[in-house]
Design a protein around this motif. Structure first.
Motif, PDB file in Angstrom:
ATOM      1  N   ILE A 225      40.748  36.132  46.497  1.00  0.00           N
ATOM      2  CA  ILE A 225      41.150  36.175  45.082  1.00  0.00           C
ATOM      3  C   ILE A 225      41.909  37.488  44.903  1.00  0.00           C
ATOM      4  CG2 ILE A 225      40.356  36.249  42.696  1.00  0.00           C
ATOM      5  CD1 ILE A 225      37.763  34.869  43.616  1.00  0.00           C
ATOM      6  N   VAL A 226      43.168  37.392  44.511  1.00  0.00           N
ATOM      7  CA  VAL A 226      43.972  38.606  44.350  1.00  0.00           C
ATOM      8  C   VAL A 226      43.976  39.000  42.874  1.00  0.00           C
ATOM      9  CG1 VAL A 226      46.260  39.627  44.605  1.00  0.00           C
ATOM     10  CG2 VAL A 226      45.411  38.045  46.332  1.00  0.00           C
ATOM     11  N   GLY A 227      43.551  40.232  42.597  1.00  0.00           N
ATOM     12  CA  GLY A 227      43.571  40.705  41.211  1.00  0.00           C
ATOM     13  C   GLY A 227      42.578  41.825  40.991  1.00  0.00           C
ATOM     14  N   MET A 228      42.569  42.304  39.751  1.00  0.00           N
ATOM     15  CA  MET A 228      41.691  43.421  39.374  1.00  0.00           C
ATOM     16  C   MET A 228      40.725  42.948  38.301  1.00  0.00           C
ATOM     17  SD  MET A 228      42.359  46.283  40.811  1.00  0.00           S
ATOM     18  CE  MET A 228      41.723  47.496  39.672  1.00  0.00           C
ATOM     19  N   VAL A 230      38.899  43.135  35.026  1.00  0.00           N
ATOM     20  CA  VAL A 230      39.156  43.957  33.832  1.00  0.00           C
ATOM     21  C   VAL A 230      38.066  43.806  32.774  1.00  0.00           C
ATOM     22  CG1 VAL A 230      41.660  44.157  34.109  1.00  0.00           C
ATOM     23  CG2 VAL A 230      40.724  42.136  32.969  1.00  0.00           C
ATOM     24  N   ALA A 231      37.216  42.776  32.916  1.00  0.00           N
ATOM     25  CA  ALA A 231      36.099  42.619  31.984  1.00  0.00           C
ATOM     26  C   ALA A 231      35.029  41.768  32.650  1.00  0.00           C
ATOM     27  CB  ALA A 231      36.566  41.942  30.700  1.00  0.00           C
ATOM     28  N   ALA A 232      33.789  41.934  32.155  1.00  0.00           N
ATOM     29  CA  ALA A 232      32.666  41.188  32.730  1.00  0.00           C
ATOM     30  C   ALA A 232      32.012  40.356  31.642  1.00  0.00           C
ATOM     31  CB  ALA A 232      31.658  42.178  33.311  1.00  0.00           C
ATOM     32  N   GLN A 233      31.617  39.132  31.993  1.00  0.00           N
ATOM     33  CA  GLN A 233      30.845  38.312  31.055  1.00  0.00           C
ATOM     34  C   GLN A 233      29.396  38.342  31.495  1.00  0.00           C
ATOM     35  OE1 GLN A 233      32.452  34.350  30.794  1.00  0.00           O
ATOM     36  NE2 GLN A 233      34.461  35.100  30.197  1.00  0.00           N
ATOM     37  N   VAL A 234      28.542  38.794  30.598  1.00  0.00           N
ATOM     38  CA  VAL A 234      27.127  38.954  30.944  1.00  0.00           C
ATOM     39  C   VAL A 234      26.283  38.141  29.977  1.00  0.00           C
ATOM     40  CG1 VAL A 234      25.232  40.639  31.134  1.00  0.00           C
ATOM     41  CG2 VAL A 234      27.529  41.274  31.890  1.00  0.00           C
ATOM     42  N   GLU A 235      25.322  37.377  30.527  1.00  0.00           N
ATOM     43  CA  GLU A 235      24.348  36.661  29.686  1.00  0.00           C
ATOM     44  C   GLU A 235      22.971  37.133  30.096  1.00  0.00           C
ATOM     45  OE1 GLU A 235      24.979  32.441  30.060  1.00  0.00           O
ATOM     46  OE2 GLU A 235      27.093  32.666  29.497  1.00  0.00           O
ATOM     47  N   GLY A 236      22.287  37.829  29.194  1.00  0.00           N
ATOM     48  CA  GLY A 236      20.979  38.404  29.538  1.00  0.00           C
ATOM     49  C   GLY A 236      21.158  39.390  30.683  1.00  0.00           C
ATOM     50  N   GLU A 237      20.455  39.120  31.796  1.00  0.00           N
ATOM     51  CA  GLU A 237      20.548  40.031  32.948  1.00  0.00           C
ATOM     52  C   GLU A 237      21.452  39.464  34.039  1.00  0.00           C
ATOM     53  OE1 GLU A 237      16.413  40.526  33.962  1.00  0.00           O
ATOM     54  OE2 GLU A 237      16.292  42.346  32.761  1.00  0.00           O
ATOM     55  N   GLN A 243      36.645  38.666  34.320  1.00  0.00           N
ATOM     56  CA  GLN A 243      38.029  38.423  33.896  1.00  0.00           C
ATOM     57  C   GLN A 243      38.898  39.165  34.901  1.00  0.00           C
ATOM     58  OE1 GLN A 243      39.007  36.635  31.219  1.00  0.00           O
ATOM     59  NE2 GLN A 243      36.892  36.180  30.639  1.00  0.00           N
ATOM     60  N   ILE A 244      39.784  38.445  35.552  1.00  0.00           N
ATOM     61  CA  ILE A 244      40.572  39.059  36.622  1.00  0.00           C
ATOM     62  C   ILE A 244      42.058  39.028  36.274  1.00  0.00           C
ATOM     63  CG2 ILE A 244      41.201  38.870  39.058  1.00  0.00           C
ATOM     64  CD1 ILE A 244      38.352  37.832  39.526  1.00  0.00           C
ATOM     65  N   LEU A 245      42.635  40.243  36.270  1.00  0.00           N
ATOM     66  CA  LEU A 245      44.066  40.368  35.987  1.00  0.00           C
ATOM     67  C   LEU A 245      44.836  40.179  37.294  1.00  0.00           C
ATOM     68  CD1 LEU A 245      46.424  41.249  34.085  1.00  0.00           C
ATOM     69  CD2 LEU A 245      45.903  43.602  34.748  1.00  0.00           C
ATOM     70  N   GLY A 246      45.647  39.122  37.348  1.00  0.00           N
ATOM     71  CA  GLY A 246      46.384  38.808  38.575  1.00  0.00           C
ATOM     72  C   GLY A 246      47.699  39.566  38.659  1.00  0.00           C
ATOM     73  N   ALA A 247      48.328  39.475  39.840  1.00  0.00           N
ATOM     74  CA  ALA A 247      49.599  40.169  40.066  1.00  0.00           C
ATOM     75  C   ALA A 247      50.692  39.618  39.139  1.00  0.00           C
ATOM     76  CB  ALA A 247      50.013  39.994  41.525  1.00  0.00           C
ATOM     77  N   GLN A 254      36.851  34.085  36.296  1.00  0.00           N
ATOM     78  CA  GLN A 254      36.293  33.650  37.580  1.00  0.00           C
ATOM     79  C   GLN A 254      34.771  33.619  37.477  1.00  0.00           C
ATOM     80  OE1 GLN A 254      37.842  32.749  40.778  1.00  0.00           O
ATOM     81  NE2 GLN A 254      35.707  32.027  40.739  1.00  0.00           N
ATOM     82  N   GLN A 255      34.204  32.401  37.512  1.00  0.00           N
ATOM     83  CA  GLN A 255      32.737  32.262  37.481  1.00  0.00           C
ATOM     84  C   GLN A 255      32.168  32.771  38.817  1.00  0.00           C
ATOM     85  OE1 GLN A 255      31.384  30.977  34.700  1.00  0.00           O
ATOM     86  NE2 GLN A 255      33.350  30.372  33.817  1.00  0.00           N
TER      87      GLN A 255
END
Ligand SMILES: Cc1cc2nc3c(=O)[nH]c(=O)nc-3n(C[C@H](O)[C@H](O)[C@H](O)COP(=O)(O)OP(=O)(O)OC[C@H]3O[C@@H](n4cnc5c(N)ncnc54)[C@H](O)[C@@H]3O)c2cc1C
Length: 357
Positions: A225-228, A230-237, A243-247, A254-255
């Motif tokens: 998976i190519v990218g950086m 930039v954010a995380a989805q968190v449910e509980g723990e 969230q991946i920013l691509g080229a 990305q689950q």
């Protein structure tokens, strides 16, 4: 509360040899490291690279040197079972506080609440406590499916067996983790889906490693998976997606089931600077006769110390640990004669080493 003769801060090569030297002189030691394994830089930075300048050892890898140092120190690092950790080796603890006790001796405290008292302290902290580089994203502090280390044993159970594991990184430590997990000796412990997340389709790894990972990518065993992130989805723990920013400038979701971050280690000198010893350019200044710091009873050995002519080499650290142990033994037991004994011929040393004659 641990009560012992000596506390060694740092289970790198010099800290391990320090325990051995103290043991030869009849001093008990406990040794503490923030990493989940012993070996310091040798294991964290170059486990499979060759070292050519250990006296009498023409070549060995960082991992082999660590194994040999652990084996050598084993008479003074007893374990309850053959594959159990030695009782006096405390891993995963960062020493955060070190105090001189008014009645004499020292007390230290770790970030996990371990408390220990001793008559002498040996700082073998290298460049500082190794902590893994993380993702600078909010919300990840308490998640349970974010990892930095592989299981200790190559054939051990994994937390991501049969699930989707993303490994983040593009250098040796990420690629070797991807290989290890894709080829886990027990197929049931492999992830069902294994992705390597890196900012570009080019790795900064050894050629051989690069080739082996590319071969598994070609067969679909590893997905790139190519990218950086930039954010995380968190449910509980649970971290559920990145969230991946691509080229191409697009952000995609990305689950995942587990994230293993392998972005390398950075040493943090942190707490050590507040313990009161004289420092020179963030190194502990020591005497070259005793390797004692400006605080009597606190020694500094290996990469963490400085003195005129200092070289950050393994063999220099081993020499420093030897002289520091002798100085501590003479100071703690002034009544005992301090004859130099040889491991070759001394019955006392054989007895301490557990060698039957
Ligand atoms: C790529 C590379 C190649 C090298 N090759 C050679 C070579 O060929 N020959 C040679 O002689 N030397 C070599 N070196 C240098 C050698 O590795 C170091 O001199 C040696 O590791 C120093 O050992 P140390 O035990 O003093 O410190 P380290 O190996 O740095 O170990 C220190 C340990 O202390 C722990 N620690 C620090 N602070 C705390 C704290 N507050 N609480 C808990 N734990 C703490 C750290 O996590 C770490 O595990 C190389 C170094 C590198 C990076």
């Amino acid at each position: 509360m641990i009560h012992t003769d000596a506390l060694v801060i740092g289970a790198g090569p010099v800290g391990l040899f320090q325990v051995f030297q103290l043991g030869l002189l009849g001093l008990k030691a406990d040794i503490i490291d923030v990493l989940p394994h012993a070996g310091g830089q040798c294991m964290a930075l170059y486990p499979d690279k060759p070292i050519y300048d250990i006296p009498g050892v023409p070549v060995c890898t960082g991992r082999e040197l660590t194994q040999q140092l652990l084996a050598q120190a084993s008479p003074f690092m007893p374990a309850d079972a053959p594959d159990a950790l030695p009782r006096n080796l405390h891993l995963g603890h960062m020493v955060s506080e070190l105090r001189v006790l008014p009645e004499g001796g020292f007390e230290l405290l770790t970030d996990k609440g371990l408390q220990a008292r001793a008559h002498a302290v040996f700082i073998a902290a290298g460049a500082g406590a190794f902590v893994p580089r993380g993702l600078n994203l909010p919300g990840l502090d308490a998640v349970r499916n974010l990892h930095y280390f592989l299981p200790e044993q190559a054939d051990a159970a994994t937390p991501w067996a049969g699930q989707h594991l993303i490994i983040h990184g593009g250098a040796d430590e990420a690629l070797s983790a991807a290989l290890e997990m894709a080829l886990h000796p027990d197929p049931a412990q492999r992830p069902a889906r294994l992705s390597l997340l890196h900012r570009r389709d080019q790795f900064q790894a050894e050629d051989e490693l690069d080739k082996r990972v590319r071969a598994l990518m070609a067969t679909g065993q590893i997905e790139l998976i190519v990218g950086m992130p930039v954010a995380a989805q968190v449910e509980g723990e649970q971290l559920t997606a990145l969230q991946i920013l691509g080229a191409d400038g697009q952000t995609r979701t990305q689950q995942l089931d587990h994230l293993l971050i392998r972005l390398g280690m950075s040493p943090k000198l942190g707490p050590l600077t507040t313990w009161g010893m004289a420092l020179e350019r963030k190194q502990v200044a020591v005497s070259t006769a005793s390797f004692e710091s400006s605080i009597p009873g606190i020694y500094a050995v290996g990469d963490i110390n400085t003195y005129p002519g200092k070289k950050r080499l393994l063999l220099c650290g081993f020499h420093e640990a030897t002289l520091a142990a002798h100085h501590a033994a003479a100071t703690l037991h002034p009544e005992a004669p301090q004859h130099l004994l040889y491991t070759t011929t001394s019955p006392l040393l054989h007895q301490r080493l557990g060698i039957a004659k």
